[in-house]
Design a protein around this motif. Structure first.
Motif, PDB file in Angstrom:
ATOM      1  N   LEU A  50       0.819  -1.216   0.000  1.00 18.76           N
ATOM      2  CA  LEU A  50       0.000   0.000   0.000  1.00 18.76           C
ATOM      3  C   LEU A  50       0.848   1.259   0.000  1.00 18.76           C
ATOM      4  N   GLY A  51       1.985   1.181   0.666  1.00 16.85           N
ATOM      5  CA  GLY A  51       2.852   2.349   0.754  1.00 16.85           C
ATOM      6  C   GLY A  51       3.359   2.835  -0.584  1.00 16.85           C
ATOM      7  N   LEU A  52       3.334   1.958  -1.591  1.00 19.37           N
ATOM      8  CA  LEU A  52       3.813   2.340  -2.919  1.00 19.37           C
ATOM      9  C   LEU A  52       2.861   3.301  -3.625  1.00 19.37           C
ATOM     10  N   GLY A  53       1.619   3.392  -3.129  1.00 22.84           N
ATOM     11  CA  GLY A  53       0.642   4.216  -3.823  1.00 22.84           C
ATOM     12  C   GLY A  53       0.056   5.339  -3.004  1.00 22.84           C
ATOM     13  N   LEU A  54       0.702   5.692  -1.901  1.00 18.18           N
ATOM     14  CA  LEU A  54       0.123   6.707  -1.019  1.00 18.18           C
ATOM     15  C   LEU A  54       0.083   8.094  -1.642  1.00 18.18           C
ATOM     16  N   GLY A  55       0.794   8.274  -2.748  1.00 20.43           N
ATOM     17  CA  GLY A  55       0.688   9.537  -3.472  1.00 20.43           C
ATOM     18  C   GLY A  55      -0.552   9.600  -4.346  1.00 20.43           C
ATOM     19  N   SER A  56      -1.270   8.493  -4.447  1.00 11.05           N
ATOM     20  CA  SER A  56      -2.484   8.421  -5.273  1.00 11.05           C
ATOM     21  C   SER A  56      -3.609   7.796  -4.454  1.00 11.05           C
ATOM     22  N   THR A  57      -3.947   8.431  -3.346  1.00 10.83           N
ATOM     23  CA  THR A  57      -4.905   7.831  -2.418  1.00 10.83           C
ATOM     24  C   THR A  57      -6.303   7.700  -3.018  1.00 10.83           C
ATOM     25  N   LYS A  58      -6.677   8.574  -3.952  1.00 13.26           N
ATOM     26  CA  LYS A  58      -7.996   8.448  -4.580  1.00 13.26           C
ATOM     27  C   LYS A  58      -8.094   7.137  -5.350  1.00 13.26           C
ATOM     28  N   ARG A  59      -7.030   6.778  -6.039  1.00 11.80           N
ATOM     29  CA  ARG A  59      -7.045   5.527  -6.787  1.00 11.80           C
ATOM     30  C   ARG A  59      -7.012   4.330  -5.848  1.00 11.80           C
ATOM     31  N   LEU A  60      -6.269   4.450  -4.756  1.00  9.68           N
ATOM     32  CA  LEU A  60      -6.250   3.362  -3.782  1.00  9.68           C
ATOM     33  C   LEU A  60      -7.632   3.189  -3.147  1.00  9.68           C
ATOM     34  N   PHE A  61      -8.291   4.289  -2.842  1.00 10.12           N
ATOM     35  CA  PHE A  61      -9.622   4.208  -2.243  1.00 10.12           C
ATOM     36  C   PHE A  61     -10.606   3.573  -3.220  1.00 10.12           C
ATOM     37  N   ALA A  62     -10.506   3.954  -4.501  1.00 11.00           N
ATOM     38  CA  ALA A  62     -11.395   3.365  -5.509  1.00 11.00           C
ATOM     39  C   ALA A  62     -11.166   1.862  -5.612  1.00 11.00           C
ATOM     40  N   ALA A  63      -9.902   1.431  -5.546  1.00 13.85           N
ATOM     41  CA  ALA A  63      -9.592   0.001  -5.606  1.00 13.85           C
ATOM     42  C   ALA A  63     -10.106  -0.713  -4.358  1.00 13.85           C
ATOM     43  N   TYR A  64      -9.983  -0.065  -3.212  1.00 18.74           N
ATOM     44  CA  TYR A  64     -10.464  -0.642  -1.954  1.00 18.74           C
ATOM     45  C   TYR A  64     -11.981  -0.834  -2.002  1.00 18.74           C
ATOM     46  N   VAL A  65     -12.687   0.184  -2.468  1.00 12.53           N
ATOM     47  CA  VAL A  65     -14.146   0.098  -2.589  1.00 12.53           C
ATOM     48  C   VAL A  65     -14.520  -1.007  -3.571  1.00 12.53           C
ATOM     49  N   ARG A  66     -13.802  -1.072  -4.675  1.00 15.53           N
ATOM     50  CA  ARG A  66     -14.056  -2.141  -5.653  1.00 15.53           C
ATOM     51  C   ARG A  66     -13.875  -3.517  -5.016  1.00 15.53           C
TER      52      ARG A  66
END
Length: 202
Positions: free
Chosen positions: A98-114
């Motif tokens: 997860l730490g690799l994408g903390l600069g793109s939290t919106k995309r991580l959140f979208a993936a989490y919701v998915r």
């Protein structure tokens, strides 16, 4: 290349080859190697990791997330959103990724919701699915469905996951500090079959 119409088994073979992985996904290697920039890090390819790796590879295939740093982080968020069942290594390594994408939290959140709205392959009888078309597997997992932007409950759980991941995700780093000198001393760094950039295998 579009693999939707081919059986999952063949789609995985093509996926591994196209992304530079060995045919077995590195299961036969004694060491798993990632790179933090130019720095190679060696960790023992323990049984728990070998158990999770085939499912992790298949999840990349069905989810469509890439093997670059952000793609690995998105795949981790998606797996965490759906849960990794009793695959302990998957929980720990996904927290680290997860730490690799903390600069793109919106995309991580979208993936989490998915991940919360669909299913991943942890807990499935994989062998019974290997001859199904990739498109069929994706459909059965709910990955063809559109997913909303997330609720307040999703956001609270996502923040809690990120917070927990910060603590759990440090475990692989601590292990690598101990194991990388051993990996180097044994000359295993010269065996590059399983060497990938961070983001190719967490």
């Amino acid at each position: 290349m579009d693999h939707d119409a081919v059986p999952l088994r063949e789609a995985l073979r093509l996926h591994l080859a196209e992304n530079g992985f060995p045919p077995d996904g590195g299961l036969s290697e004694k060491w798993a190697v990632v790179r933090a920039g130019p720095i190679p890090i060696g960790i023992p390819n323990i049984a728990a990791r070998r158990r999770a790796t085939p499912i992790h590879d298949l999840n990349h295939l069905v989810s469509g997330y890439g093997h670059d740093a952000l793609g690995e982080a998105e795949n981790a968020a998606w797996e965490l959103g759906g849960g990794c069942r009793d695959y302990a290594a998957a929980w720990v390594l996904n927290c680290s990724a997860l730490g690799l994408g903390l600069g793109s939290t919106k995309r991580l959140f979208a993936a989490y919701v998915r991940g919360r709205r669909s299913r991943n392959l942890y807990g499935f009888d994989i062998e019974t699915m290997m001859d199904l078309p990739l498109s069929t597997v994706r459909s059965q997992l709910g990955l063809d469905d559109s997913h909303d932007k997330g609720t307040l409950a999703d956001l609270v759980l996502f923040i809690a996951t990120i917070s927990l991941a910060a603590a759990v995700g440090v475990i692989p780093f601590i292990v690598s500090v101990v194991t990388s000198p051993i990996w180097l001393a044994r000359g295993a760094h010269r065996q590059r079959r399983n060497e990938v950039s961070i983001g190719k295998h967490s």
